[in-house]
Design an enzyme around this catalytic site. Structure first.
Site, PDB file in Angstrom:
ATOM      1  N   ASP A   1       4.411  -8.302  12.397  1.00  0.00           N
ATOM      2  CA  ASP A   1       3.070  -8.418  11.797  1.00  0.00           C
ATOM      3  C   ASP A   1       2.526  -9.796  12.146  1.00  0.00           C
ATOM      4  OD1 ASP A   1       0.824  -8.617   9.919  1.00  0.00           O
ATOM      5  OD2 ASP A   1       1.801  -7.044   8.749  1.00  0.00           O
TER       6      ASP A   1
ATOM      7  N   GLY B   1      -3.731  -9.638   8.596  1.00  0.00           N
ATOM      8  CA  GLY B   1      -4.385  -8.462   8.050  1.00  0.00           C
ATOM      9  C   GLY B   1      -5.068  -7.584   9.085  1.00  0.00           C
TER      10      GLY B   1
ATOM     11  N   SER C   1       7.005  -2.050   2.107  1.00  0.00           N
ATOM     12  CA  SER C   1       7.800  -1.109   2.915  1.00  0.00           C
ATOM     13  C   SER C   1       9.055  -1.797   3.457  1.00  0.00           C
ATOM     14  CB  SER C   1       6.969  -0.525   4.057  1.00  0.00           C
ATOM     15  OG  SER C   1       6.332  -1.548   4.797  1.00  0.00           O
TER      16      SER C   1
ATOM     17  N   PHE D   1       0.789  -1.221   0.000  1.00  0.00           N
ATOM     18  CA  PHE D   1       0.000   0.000   0.000  1.00  0.00           C
ATOM     19  C   PHE D   1       0.826   1.278   0.000  1.00  0.00           C
ATOM     20  CE2 PHE D   1      -2.514  -3.274   2.305  1.00  0.00           C
ATOM     21  CZ  PHE D   1      -3.477  -3.451   1.329  1.00  0.00           C
TER      22      PHE D   1
ATOM     23  N   HIS E   1       2.813   6.289   9.087  1.00  0.00           N
ATOM     24  CA  HIS E   1       2.156   6.321   7.776  1.00  0.00           C
ATOM     25  C   HIS E   1       0.668   6.601   7.912  1.00  0.00           C
ATOM     26  CE1 HIS E   1       1.172   4.646   3.624  1.00  0.00           C
ATOM     27  NE2 HIS E   1       1.893   5.730   3.463  1.00  0.00           N
ATOM     28  N   ASP E   2       0.085   7.115   6.839  1.00  0.00           N
ATOM     29  CA  ASP E   2      -1.360   7.401   6.760  1.00  0.00           C
ATOM     30  C   ASP E   2      -1.789   8.503   7.715  1.00  0.00           C
ATOM     31  OD1 ASP E   2      -2.015   5.334   4.727  1.00  0.00           O
ATOM     32  OD2 ASP E   2      -1.339   3.981   6.308  1.00  0.00           O
TER      33      ASP E   2
ATOM     34  N   HIS F   1      -4.876   0.497  11.995  1.00  0.00           N
ATOM     35  CA  HIS F   1      -5.188   1.922  11.932  1.00  0.00           C
ATOM     36  C   HIS F   1      -6.440   2.288  12.722  1.00  0.00           C
ATOM     37  CE1 HIS F   1      -1.854   2.183   9.430  1.00  0.00           C
ATOM     38  NE2 HIS F   1      -2.347   2.749   8.345  1.00  0.00           N
TER      39      HIS F   1
ATOM     40  N   GLY G   1       3.640  -3.624  10.839  1.00  0.00           N
ATOM     41  CA  GLY G   1       2.735  -3.645   9.685  1.00  0.00           C
ATOM     42  C   GLY G   1       3.508  -3.841   8.402  1.00  0.00           C
TER      43      GLY G   1
ATOM     44  N   SER H   1       1.552  -6.890  17.635  1.00  0.00           N
ATOM     45  CA  SER H   1       2.585  -5.899  17.970  1.00  0.00           C
ATOM     46  C   SER H   1       2.635  -5.606  19.462  1.00  0.00           C
ATOM     47  CB  SER H   1       2.393  -4.628  17.157  1.00  0.00           C
ATOM     48  OG  SER H   1       1.254  -3.959  17.572  1.00  0.00           O
TER      49      SER H   1
HETATM   50  N1  SAH Z   1       3.598  -1.453   5.335  1.00  0.00           N
HETATM   51  C1  SAH Z   1       2.803  -2.270   4.431  1.00  0.00           C
HETATM   52  C2  SAH Z   1       1.324  -2.177   4.663  1.00  0.00           C
HETATM   53  C3  SAH Z   1       0.874  -2.612   6.039  1.00  0.00           C
HETATM   54  S1  SAH Z   1      -0.857  -2.962   6.113  1.00  0.00           S
HETATM   55  C4  SAH Z   1       3.152  -1.927   2.986  1.00  0.00           C
HETATM   56  O1  SAH Z   1       4.158  -1.278   2.726  1.00  0.00           O
HETATM   57  O2  SAH Z   1       2.429  -2.313   2.082  1.00  0.00           O
HETATM   58  C5  SAH Z   1      -1.075  -3.212   7.817  1.00  0.00           C
HETATM   59  C6  SAH Z   1      -0.517  -4.515   8.357  1.00  0.00           C
HETATM   60  O3  SAH Z   1      -0.579  -4.421   9.767  1.00  0.00           O
HETATM   61  C7  SAH Z   1      -1.292  -5.773   7.979  1.00  0.00           C
HETATM   62  O4  SAH Z   1      -0.441  -6.681   7.320  1.00  0.00           O
HETATM   63  C8  SAH Z   1      -1.775  -6.342   9.311  1.00  0.00           C
HETATM   64  O5  SAH Z   1      -1.712  -7.769   9.409  1.00  0.00           O
HETATM   65  C9  SAH Z   1      -0.847  -5.701  10.307  1.00  0.00           C
HETATM   66  N2  SAH Z   1      -1.415  -5.519  11.639  1.00  0.00           N
HETATM   67  C10 SAH Z   1      -2.557  -4.878  11.966  1.00  0.00           C
HETATM   68  N3  SAH Z   1      -2.760  -4.883  13.291  1.00  0.00           N
HETATM   69  C11 SAH Z   1      -1.704  -5.560  13.834  1.00  0.00           C
HETATM   70  C12 SAH Z   1      -1.328  -5.922  15.168  1.00  0.00           C
HETATM   71  N4  SAH Z   1      -2.074  -5.559  16.215  1.00  0.00           N
HETATM   72  N5  SAH Z   1      -0.206  -6.644  15.354  1.00  0.00           N
HETATM   73  C13 SAH Z   1       0.568  -7.015  14.293  1.00  0.00           C
HETATM   74  N6  SAH Z   1       0.275  -6.687  13.016  1.00  0.00           N
HETATM   75  C14 SAH Z   1      -0.843  -5.973  12.781  1.00  0.00           C
HETATM   76 MG    MG Z   2      -0.089   2.599   5.389  1.00  0.00          MG
END
Ligand code: SAH
Ligand code: MG
Length: 217
Positions: free
Chosen positions: A68, A72, A49, A15, A166-167, A141, A43, A121
């Protein structure tokens, strides 16, 4: 950034817009050499990334830990706009981005630099004590996950190290609030100073000051 790694990162699923990926690389590569510690991202999804940050870690001779659970975020689940059905494991019916992540990292030749830490996390944070030279926050998020990540991980950034979020969307019309609120809290803590902005990516430097964690909005 090495051209082959830039090409691999831009081709990876994920993303992060390419421009923001390059800004992420530059921010991580620019941490002063005197700041000790590995890089860590929260993430990783399919590894996009991780390739930008892994390239910076490799150039510095350090490693990138990628936290991660690989199941998802809310918005990646079936019925949500960011769901990709081919990432569902047919054996379990659950989203599983770990196989794609691993393939992406190894195909880019970063298998020795990028280390997957598979778990929630907050669980990892509770047991993590090593100061970080660079922290990239791009996990859940929603309000609780985003604020939990800030509260538990931001204090682990070493003085002179950097925190990238990010975001971050100051205008609510552009996206969800929690990452923006986290960025506000980082600045309000008195322990971070903004050093760069690219799209929704905000990079802050950790000052040599205690972090006063302010109340959640
Ligand atoms: N940085 C990535 C996008 C991350 S999307 C890129 O460059 O494309 C968000 C990710 O955060 C997802 O894969 C999801 O599994 C992870 N995620 C969400 N909540 C989480 C948590 N509480 N602990 C660990 N991973 C988490
Ligand atoms: Mg993002």
């Amino acid at each position: 950034m090495r051209a082959d790694l830039a090409a691999a990162a831009e081709a990876a699923r994920g993303f992060l817009p390419p421009e923001e990926g390059r800004a992420l690389f530059a921010a991580a590569a620019g941490v002063p050499a005197t700041v000790a510690g590995p890089f860590l991202e929260i993430g990783s999804y399919c590894g996009r990334s991780a390739l930008f940050l892994g390239a910076a870690a490799e150039a510095r001779g350090t490693v990138l830990f990628c936290v991660d659970h690989h199941h998802g975020s809310e918005e990646n689940q079936p019925g949500w706009p960011w769901h990709e059905p081919d990432l569902v494991d047919p054996a379990t019916g659950r989203l599983d981005t770990l196989p794609t992540f691993r393939r992406t990292v190894e195909a880019a030749g970063l298998g020795d630099t990028v280390v997957a830490v598979v778990g929630a996390s907050t669980t990892v944070a509770r047991h993590w004590t090593t100061p970080l030279a660079f922290l990239f926050v791009d996990g859940g998020h929603g309000s609780d996950p985003a604020h939990d990540d800030f509260e538990q991980w931001a204090p682990k950034v070493a003085p002179g190290g950097r925190l990238a979020v990010h975001d971050v969307f100051p205008d609510p019309a552009d996206g969800g609030r929690p990452p923006y609120e986290v960025w506000c809290r980082a600045l309000a803590s008195g322990a971070f100073e903004e050093i760069s902005v690219c799209g929704s990516l905000r990079v802050l430097e950790r000052l040599d000051r205690a972090l006063a964690v302010t109340r959640r909005p």
